[in-house]
Design a protein around this motif. Structure first.
Motif, PDB file in Angstrom:
ATOM      1  N   HIS A 152       0.864  -1.172   0.000  1.00  0.00           N
ATOM      2  CA  HIS A 152       0.000   0.000   0.000  1.00  0.00           C
ATOM      3  C   HIS A 152       0.902   1.223   0.000  1.00  0.00           C
ATOM      4  CE1 HIS A 152      -4.128  -1.608   1.146  1.00  0.00           C
ATOM      5  NE2 HIS A 152      -3.377  -2.664   0.952  1.00  0.00           N
ATOM      6  N   ASP A 153       0.290   2.404  -0.005  1.00  0.00           N
ATOM      7  CA  ASP A 153       1.154   3.581   0.006  1.00  0.00           C
ATOM      8  C   ASP A 153       0.472   4.783   0.614  1.00  0.00           C
ATOM      9  OD1 ASP A 153       3.868   4.307  -0.726  1.00  0.00           O
ATOM     10  OD2 ASP A 153       2.928   5.727  -2.060  1.00  0.00           O
ATOM     11  N   CYS A 164       0.280  21.964   1.956  1.00  0.00           N
ATOM     12  CA  CYS A 164       0.350  20.546   1.577  1.00  0.00           C
ATOM     13  C   CYS A 164       0.302  19.681   2.822  1.00  0.00           C
ATOM     14  CB  CYS A 164       1.637  20.255   0.791  1.00  0.00           C
ATOM     15  SG  CYS A 164       3.134  20.525   1.767  1.00  0.00           S
ATOM     16  N   ALA A 165      -0.079  18.421   2.627  1.00  0.00           N
ATOM     17  CA  ALA A 165      -0.097  17.439   3.706  1.00  0.00           C
ATOM     18  C   ALA A 165       0.148  16.065   3.118  1.00  0.00           C
ATOM     19  CB  ALA A 165      -1.429  17.468   4.445  1.00  0.00           C
ATOM     20  N   THR A 166       0.892  15.239   3.834  1.00  0.00           N
ATOM     21  CA  THR A 166       1.161  13.864   3.416  1.00  0.00           C
ATOM     22  C   THR A 166       1.116  12.974   4.651  1.00  0.00           C
ATOM     23  OG1 THR A 166       2.612  14.663   1.639  1.00  0.00           O
ATOM     24  CG2 THR A 166       2.790  12.346   2.217  1.00  0.00           C
ATOM     25  N   SER A 167       0.542  11.777   4.525  1.00  0.00           N
ATOM     26  CA  SER A 167       0.400  10.875   5.667  1.00  0.00           C
ATOM     27  C   SER A 167       0.509   9.431   5.193  1.00  0.00           C
ATOM     28  CB  SER A 167      -0.960  11.109   6.340  1.00  0.00           C
ATOM     29  OG  SER A 167      -1.141  10.273   7.465  1.00  0.00           O
ATOM     30  N   THR A 168       1.123   8.581   6.003  1.00  0.00           N
ATOM     31  CA  THR A 168       1.309   7.189   5.586  1.00  0.00           C
ATOM     32  C   THR A 168       1.517   6.242   6.755  1.00  0.00           C
ATOM     33  OG1 THR A 168       2.568   5.759   4.080  1.00  0.00           O
ATOM     34  CG2 THR A 168       3.832   7.321   5.381  1.00  0.00           C
ATOM     35  N   GLY A 169       1.229   4.976   6.496  1.00  0.00           N
ATOM     36  CA  GLY A 169       1.590   3.896   7.409  1.00  0.00           C
ATOM     37  C   GLY A 169       2.820   3.159   6.924  1.00  0.00           C
ATOM     38  N   GLY A 170       3.390   3.608   5.810  1.00  0.00           N
ATOM     39  CA  GLY A 170       4.615   2.998   5.292  1.00  0.00           C
ATOM     40  C   GLY A 170       4.359   1.769   4.443  1.00  0.00           C
TER      41      GLY A 170
END
Length: 308
Positions: free
Chosen positions: A167-168, A183-189
């Motif tokens: 996933h990404d 801007c915003a960026t978020s992840t579980g890796g």
């Protein structure tokens, strides 16, 4: 100034069974972000709202829906940046926070720091009254089964990204009626990443960057490759050299592919309202609200439109 919000749900080989949920999710997030802009709120408020919508949706690898590391834990990364002041806040390897983007904004607004990580990030969340949630509340049943299935495989992070096991990231960019970008960026890796692994997402200039003078960018893809070319800042460098937003994103993704053999995608918006959503992976769900219509797509060269 006509407001614009663009969101993405991650650039990777999205399987058919997740495609509908992914497109529906980015459309809902774009609408959530634009609803904030329509009320006259800031681009910063819009990207937080849009990203929270994606974090709350288990179809995406951020917040609810996050993947697990080698120990079966959920470690989350996020960044938010204000293009009007260049202020930013980020968290990395934070545990069991449903909306890490909101915690990242608290780092930006309530501390003198730009990033908090691991135990420190969780201690700060507790101080801010942001609750932790159990791993079971963030991890889907599909993720649990995939994590168990892949435990016995010997495969690197990059190889995981290049197939349907990975996933990404999610992200958003916005331009408000005052001409400010964010801007915003978020992840579980990436599933089965090493404990403590941090990719590009929370790193300023790599996973995201915003500057009123050039635009705002949120990136997605193979994190280590994005870090090597500082992709978000590279895109805005090309804008500063006179290229349009779309060309700048395309050229930067091409460079990353040629130079470090990494795949990915990016969304961007410029101070004049130009926007782009480009990727070199098989798929990347994206959506944009620009006041005239809802634009969205997932396949290369695909774009659909709906009335706002």
């Amino acid at each position: 100034m006509r407001p614009v919000v663009v969101v993405h749900g991650g650039a990777w080989a999205i399987p058919d069974e997740l495609s509908r949920a992914s497109v529906d999710g980015v459309k809902a997030a774009a609408r959530a972000g634009y609803a904030v802009l329509e009320k006259g709120a800031s681009a910063l408020d819009a990207v937080e709202a849009a990203t929270r919508s994606l974090e709350d949706n288990p179809a995406f690898d951020a917040g609810h829906g996050a993947v697990q590391n080698t120990e079966g834990e959920v470690e989350l990364d996020a960044i938010i940046m204000d293009g009007s002041t260049l202020a930013s806040g980020a968290v990395s390897s934070v545990r069991n926070i449903a909306n890490p983007i909101t915690l990242a904004r608290a780092v930006m607004e309530q501390t003198d720091h730009a990033m908090l990580t691991d135990r420190g990030a969780n201690l700060f969340a507790e101080k801010m009254g942001i609750p932790t949630v159990p791993t079971e509340a963030l991890v889907t049943e599909i993720e649990r089964k995939e994590w168990e299935r892949q435990k016995s495989y010997s495969i690197g992070v990059k190889e995981m990204f290049n197939n349907q096991w990975a996933h990404d990231t999610v992200g958003a960019v916005a331009l408000d009626c005052h001409g400010n970008v964010a801007c915003a960026t978020s992840t579980g890796g990436i599933r089965h990443k090493m404990v403590g692994r941090v990719g590009d997402s929370p790193i300023i200039g790599s996973g995201a960057y915003a500057d009123n003078q050039s635009g705002a960018v949120s990136c997605t893809g193979h994190g280590e490759s994005i870090l090597k070319v500082t992709l978000a800042r590279l895109i805005l460098f090309h804008v500063e050299q006179g290229r349009g937003i779309s060309e700048a994103v395309e050229k930067s993704l091409q460079h990353m592919g040629e130079r470090v053999h990494g795949g990915g995608g990016a969304i961007a918006v410029g101070p004049s309202g130009q926007w782009a959503a480009k990727f070199t992976t098989e798929r990347m769900p994206w959506a944009c609200m620009d006041g005239e219509a809802l634009h969205y797509g997932m396949e290369p060269k695909e774009e659909n439109q709906e009335a706002p």
